[in-house]
Scaffold this active site. Structure first.
Site, PDB file in Angstrom:
ATOM      1  N   ASP A  67       0.818  -1.213   0.000  1.00 42.22           N
ATOM      2  CA  ASP A  67       0.000   0.000   0.000  1.00 42.22           C
ATOM      3  C   ASP A  67       0.850   1.260   0.000  1.00 42.22           C
ATOM      4  O   ASP A  67       2.077   1.200   0.179  1.00 42.22           O
ATOM      5  CB  ASP A  67      -0.970   0.003   1.202  1.00 42.22           C
ATOM      6  CG  ASP A  67      -0.299  -0.388   2.521  1.00 42.22           C
ATOM      7  OD1 ASP A  67       0.948  -0.361   2.590  1.00 42.22           O
ATOM      8  OD2 ASP A  67      -1.022  -0.709   3.481  1.00 42.22           O
ATOM      9  N   ASN A 136      -7.384  -2.912  14.529  1.00 40.60           N
ATOM     10  CA  ASN A 136      -8.784  -3.181  14.157  1.00 40.60           C
ATOM     11  C   ASN A 136      -8.895  -4.347  13.173  1.00 40.60           C
ATOM     12  O   ASN A 136      -9.939  -4.557  12.568  1.00 40.60           O
ATOM     13  CB  ASN A 136      -9.434  -1.910  13.573  1.00 40.60           C
ATOM     14  CG  ASN A 136      -8.781  -1.459  12.266  1.00 40.60           C
ATOM     15  OD1 ASN A 136      -7.860  -2.115  11.765  1.00 40.60           O
ATOM     16  ND2 ASN A 136      -9.252  -0.361  11.712  1.00 40.60           N
ATOM     17  N   HIS A 138      -7.161  -4.756  10.330  1.00 43.03           N
ATOM     18  CA  HIS A 138      -6.931  -4.479   8.907  1.00 43.03           C
ATOM     19  C   HIS A 138      -5.649  -5.135   8.414  1.00 43.03           C
ATOM     20  O   HIS A 138      -4.705  -5.366   9.177  1.00 43.03           O
ATOM     21  CB  HIS A 138      -6.988  -2.976   8.588  1.00 43.03           C
ATOM     22  CG  HIS A 138      -5.805  -2.149   8.990  1.00 43.03           C
ATOM     23  ND1 HIS A 138      -5.907  -1.018   9.766  1.00 43.03           N
ATOM     24  CD2 HIS A 138      -4.487  -2.244   8.695  1.00 43.03           C
ATOM     25  CE1 HIS A 138      -4.718  -0.470   9.921  1.00 43.03           C
ATOM     26  NE2 HIS A 138      -3.832  -1.201   9.294  1.00 43.03           N
ATOM     27  N   GLU A 143      -9.573  -1.806   5.496  1.00 44.85           N
ATOM     28  CA  GLU A 143     -10.182  -1.523   6.791  1.00 44.85           C
ATOM     29  C   GLU A 143     -11.413  -2.398   7.012  1.00 44.85           C
ATOM     30  O   GLU A 143     -11.928  -2.999   6.056  1.00 44.85           O
ATOM     31  CB  GLU A 143     -10.595  -0.041   6.836  1.00 44.85           C
ATOM     32  CG  GLU A 143      -9.419   0.937   6.699  1.00 44.85           C
ATOM     33  CD  GLU A 143      -8.620   1.098   7.989  1.00 44.85           C
ATOM     34  OE1 GLU A 143      -8.646   0.188   8.849  1.00 44.85           O
ATOM     35  OE2 GLU A 143      -7.965   2.138   8.131  1.00 44.85           O
TER      36      GLU A 143
END
Ligand code: GLP
Length: 249
Positions: A67, A136, A138, A143
């Site tokens: 990314d 979280n 990801h 996400e």
């Protein structure tokens, strides 16, 4: 999913570096998928020292990063491109044209995503993909509630990720880009022949437990890895502390 519990971070780095080293020793033109964040920094340090010791040769290796922040040029100090050069590429013998990182400041961001996806396909996929994990759940910048069918695309960062990553931007969340380019979950699942997910620290303990033992759900993007046939999770004891099945230990 194979889960290895390392006694400490240094061991996690050594175990993951050994997987890459053995792979590249057996296949000189291996394609590696790389990740950013603080977790893989020690892995990259170990790979640099293995390279300096003459144990690994990167001259024929190709890499694809997961990314990049949208809007940041490759030379921007907080770009993932800059991060990768600082922590790995400038210290090893990679050929510059074998390094692939999405170009965050391409004015044609959507075209950039499509071309990136095609480049991975043309390379024949990824032999070993390194992943970190967000608190979280990801992976990359996929996400919670990202679609499992997503390919490389433009993504919106969640508020919790913006807060978590602010430490790289002098602690100021306002400076963290709101958008990024990320390989999609489908890209990771379909193109990676082997996945090595690294997790260190107690702030990852919930995410690791849900990823490995919870239901496969888009609420925890990493849980999809339960459906991949070659995943090794390397977690230190703090990140592994909430796993329920004692068989990992
Ligand atoms: C970022 C990256 C992820 C990484 C995550 C965790 O959001 N896009 O690829 O896994 O951070 O980072 P850290 O290892 O610093 O906790």
């Amino acid at each position: 999913m194979k889960i290895l519990i390392a006694n400490h971070y240094e061991e996690l780095c050594k175990l993951s570096a050994n997987i890459i080293k053995e792979h590249v020793q057996a296949k000189k033109d291996a394609v590696l998928g790389l990740a950013t964040g603080s977790t893989p920094v020690g892995l990259y340090k170990q790979l640099i020292s293995d390279y300096q010791a003459g144990e690994i040769d990167f001259s024929k290796v190709t890499t694809f990063n997961l990314d990049e922040y949208a809007g940041l040029s490759p030379s921007h100090p907080q770009s993932y491109n800059h991060f990768m050069h600082e922590h790995l590429f400038q210290h090893i013998n990679m050929q510059p044209d074998h390094i692939h990182i999405p170009q965050g400041d391409n004015p044609q961001l959507e075209a950039e995503c499509m071309v990136y996806e095609d480049l991975i396909r043309q390379a024949g996929g990824i032999d070993v993909q390194i992943l970190g994990i967000g608190a979280n759940g990801h992976i990359g910048f996929n996400e919670p509630r990202s679609d499992f069918e997503d390919r490389t695309r433009i993504v919106k960062l969640s508020e919790s990720t913006i807060q978590a990553n602010a430490r790289f931007f002098g602690g100021d969340p306002v400076l963290v880009p709101r958008l990024a380019i990320s390989m999609g979950i489908k890209t990771i699942m379909e193109f990676s022949k082997q996945i090595v997910l690294l997790a260190s620290g107690e702030e990852k303990a919930d995410a690791i437990q849900k990823m490995a033992e919870g239901p496969v759900t888009t609420d925890v993007p990493a849980s999809i890895l339960q459906k991949h046939n070659h995943v090794t999770v390397i977690a230190d004891q703090k990140a592994a502390q909430k796993l329920k099945k004692a068989s990992y230990l």
